[in-house]
Motif scaffolding. Structure first.
Motif, PDB file in Angstrom:
ATOM      1  N   ASN A   1      74.654  74.761  -0.362  1.00  0.00           N
ATOM      2  CA  ASN A   1      76.126  74.672  -0.631  1.00  0.00           C
ATOM      3  C   ASN A   1      76.446  75.266  -1.833  1.00  0.00           C
ATOM      4  OD1 ASN A   1      76.481  72.953   1.470  1.00  0.00           O
ATOM      5  ND2 ASN A   1      75.469  71.005   0.382  1.00  0.00           N
TER       6      ASN A   1
ATOM      7  N   ASN B   1      76.687  73.865   8.123  1.00  0.00           N
ATOM      8  CA  ASN B   1      77.574  72.711   8.020  1.00  0.00           C
ATOM      9  C   ASN B   1      76.946  71.330   8.907  1.00  0.00           C
ATOM     10  OD1 ASN B   1      79.897  71.477   6.710  1.00  0.00           O
ATOM     11  ND2 ASN B   1      80.848  71.260   8.754  1.00  0.00           N
TER      12      ASN B   1
ATOM     13  N   GLY C   1      74.931  68.076   9.850  1.00  0.00           N
ATOM     14  CA  GLY C   1      74.626  66.986   9.147  1.00  0.00           C
ATOM     15  C   GLY C   1      73.198  66.433   9.195  1.00  0.00           C
TER      16      GLY C   1
ATOM     17  N   GLY D   1      84.049  70.802   0.994  1.00  0.00           N
ATOM     18  CA  GLY D   1      83.000  69.889   0.196  1.00  0.00           C
ATOM     19  C   GLY D   1      83.771  69.320  -1.083  1.00  0.00           C
TER      20      GLY D   1
ATOM     21  N   LEU E   1      84.796  66.040   0.544  1.00  0.00           N
ATOM     22  CA  LEU E   1      83.522  65.257   0.786  1.00  0.00           C
ATOM     23  C   LEU E   1      83.098  64.507  -0.719  1.00  0.00           C
ATOM     24  CD1 LEU E   1      81.493  67.049   3.582  1.00  0.00           C
ATOM     25  CD2 LEU E   1      83.137  65.359   3.619  1.00  0.00           C
TER      26      LEU E   1
ATOM     27  N   MET F   1      82.201  58.980   5.201  1.00  0.00           N
ATOM     28  CA  MET F   1      83.178  60.082   4.891  1.00  0.00           C
ATOM     29  C   MET F   1      84.153  59.766   6.073  1.00  0.00           C
ATOM     30  SD  MET F   1      80.361  63.261   4.926  1.00  0.00           S
ATOM     31  CE  MET F   1      79.679  62.709   6.580  1.00  0.00           C
TER      32      MET F   1
ATOM     33  N   ASN G   1      83.909  63.950  11.761  1.00  0.00           N
ATOM     34  CA  ASN G   1      82.963  63.053  11.053  1.00  0.00           C
ATOM     35  C   ASN G   1      82.683  61.532  11.436  1.00  0.00           C
ATOM     36  OD1 ASN G   1      81.715  64.455   8.492  1.00  0.00           O
ATOM     37  ND2 ASN G   1      83.876  65.022   8.274  1.00  0.00           N
TER      38      ASN G   1
ATOM     39  N   HIS H   1      77.400  59.308   5.695  1.00  0.00           N
ATOM     40  CA  HIS H   1      77.534  59.473   4.429  1.00  0.00           C
ATOM     41  C   HIS H   1      77.517  60.929   3.838  1.00  0.00           C
ATOM     42  CE1 HIS H   1      78.031  55.285   4.835  1.00  0.00           C
ATOM     43  NE2 HIS H   1      78.882  55.061   3.539  1.00  0.00           N
ATOM     44  N   SER H   2      78.121  61.494   2.900  1.00  0.00           N
ATOM     45  CA  SER H   2      77.616  62.750   2.383  1.00  0.00           C
ATOM     46  C   SER H   2      76.310  62.897   1.623  1.00  0.00           C
ATOM     47  CB  SER H   2      78.739  63.163   1.678  1.00  0.00           C
ATOM     48  OG  SER H   2      78.767  62.541   0.440  1.00  0.00           O
TER      49      SER H   2
END
Length: 344
Positions: free
Chosen positions: A111, A133, A135, A196, A199, A209, A270, A277-278
């Motif tokens: 990132n 991107n 998860g 981001g 997030l 999220m 999301n 969660h991030s």
């Protein structure tokens, strides 16, 4: 169904966490020779022994992987994927450059804008850009959650199309069949910085999220954060690209209707992932360690000063994340209330 890519030229993946772990397991299963490097000895030993377990709704399998710590690694590699947290980039580069062959290159699956730092160290001609991107979460030694599929793009920093780019793209398609080649990798990277920023704001709270971003009372926080990042992108003469609901143009122009539609689309995206969660949230609440806030959002503050652009929302976000890191605040929806006041 697994795609086969038989290749005995080992690819070195430096950082076997969420992203690096998923990439390495899929590459190896497809027939690519892979060598993993990670600083967590227990993680390395599990990958070497019973294998790395990929779990979650996308797919579940276990893959044995050749693995080392930085101290035990030997040899040189033509292709290196850097998949460490952004704030560990310099430390990782210090260690990996001795393992990069003379004709080798580094691809950043991270990132932020780490391609800039990598290029400063080894040259832009030896640096390949990548945007990821999907998860994923590191759960425990030898266990990675692959939570959902999402956009993946690869590109040369100068926008050209090269053989190495095509080869790496084919390899990444074993993980994400819809991965694309782009002539605007910086647009993807800046788009993700905008996404981001939102997030990071959700990580101020204990909510998922989707739930945190769906708060109508705090839409102004998310709108302001996205707008500040997109204004910085414009000052840097970058055309950010959208993905998975994020609409750069809406945030850049302050189109409130477009921003609302974009946030709604990101909320919907999301809601359909096992990664609720991030990674920033997990660093704060689960792993109790420093986040990437300085390596991602802190850079935005530096650029704001360079371009004489005010970034009050980003500054407030960085302050609050630092407070949580230093155990001076607890994650709560109340922190979004503070963000609203400071953004006004």
């Amino acid at each position: 169904m697994a795609v086969s890519v038989v290749d005995d030229d080992p690819i070195l993946i430096w950082g076997a966490g969420a992203i690096g772990g998923v990439l390495g397991a899929y590459f190896a299963r497809a027939g690519q020779a892979v060598h993993m490097v990670d600083v967590v000895q227990d993680h390395v030993e599990v990958m070497r022994g019973e294998g790395l377990q990929i779990q979650g709704p996308v797919e579940e399998f276990r893959q044995q992987l050749v693995s080392d710590t930085p101290a035990s690694l030997r040899g040189k590699f033509r292709r290196v994927i850097l998949a460490v947290k952004a704030h560990h980039t310099d430390e990782a580069l210090d260690a990996l450059v001795d393992h990069l062959s003379e004709d080798g290159f580094v691809l950043s699956a991270q990132n932020g804008l780490n391609e800039r730092r990598i290029a400063e160290r080894i040259g832009s001609e030896r640096t390949l850009g990548c945007f990821v991107n999907f998860g994923a979460d590191w759960l425990a030694p030898g266990r990675i959650l692959y939570g959902n599929r999402a956009a993946v793009a690869l590109g040369e920093l100068d926008g050209t199309r090269t053989q190495r780019l095509c080869d790496m793209h084919a390899l990444f398609q074993t993980v994400e069949p819809n991965a694309v080649i782009t002539d605007n990798i910086w647009g993807y990277l800046w788009g993700k910085l905008g996404y981001g920023a939102l997030l990071f704001a959700t990580a101020l709270t204990p909510e998922s999220m989707a739930e945190a971003m769906d708060s109508q009372a705090h839409r102004g926080v998310y709108a302001k954060l996205g707008t500040e990042v997109m204004q910085l992108a414009a000052a840097a003469r970058i055309e950010p690209l959208g993905f998975n609901g994020f609409d750069p143009k809406a945030f850049a122009t302050g189109d409130q209707g477009g921003i609302d539609r974009s946030i709604n689309a990101m909320v919907e995206h999301n809601r359909h992932t096992a990664k609720t969660h991030s990674g920033i949230y997990r660093d704060l609440a689960v792993r109790k360690r420093k986040t990437e806030v300085d390596a991602q959002m802190g850079i935005m503050l530096e650029l704001g000063r360079r371009y004489s652009l005010a970034t009050p929302a980003i500054a407030a976000l960085c302050d609050l994340i630092h407070d949580i890191e230093n155990n001076q605040r607890e994650q709560s929806m109340g922190l979004l209330d503070e963000m609203l006041q400071r953004c006004a």
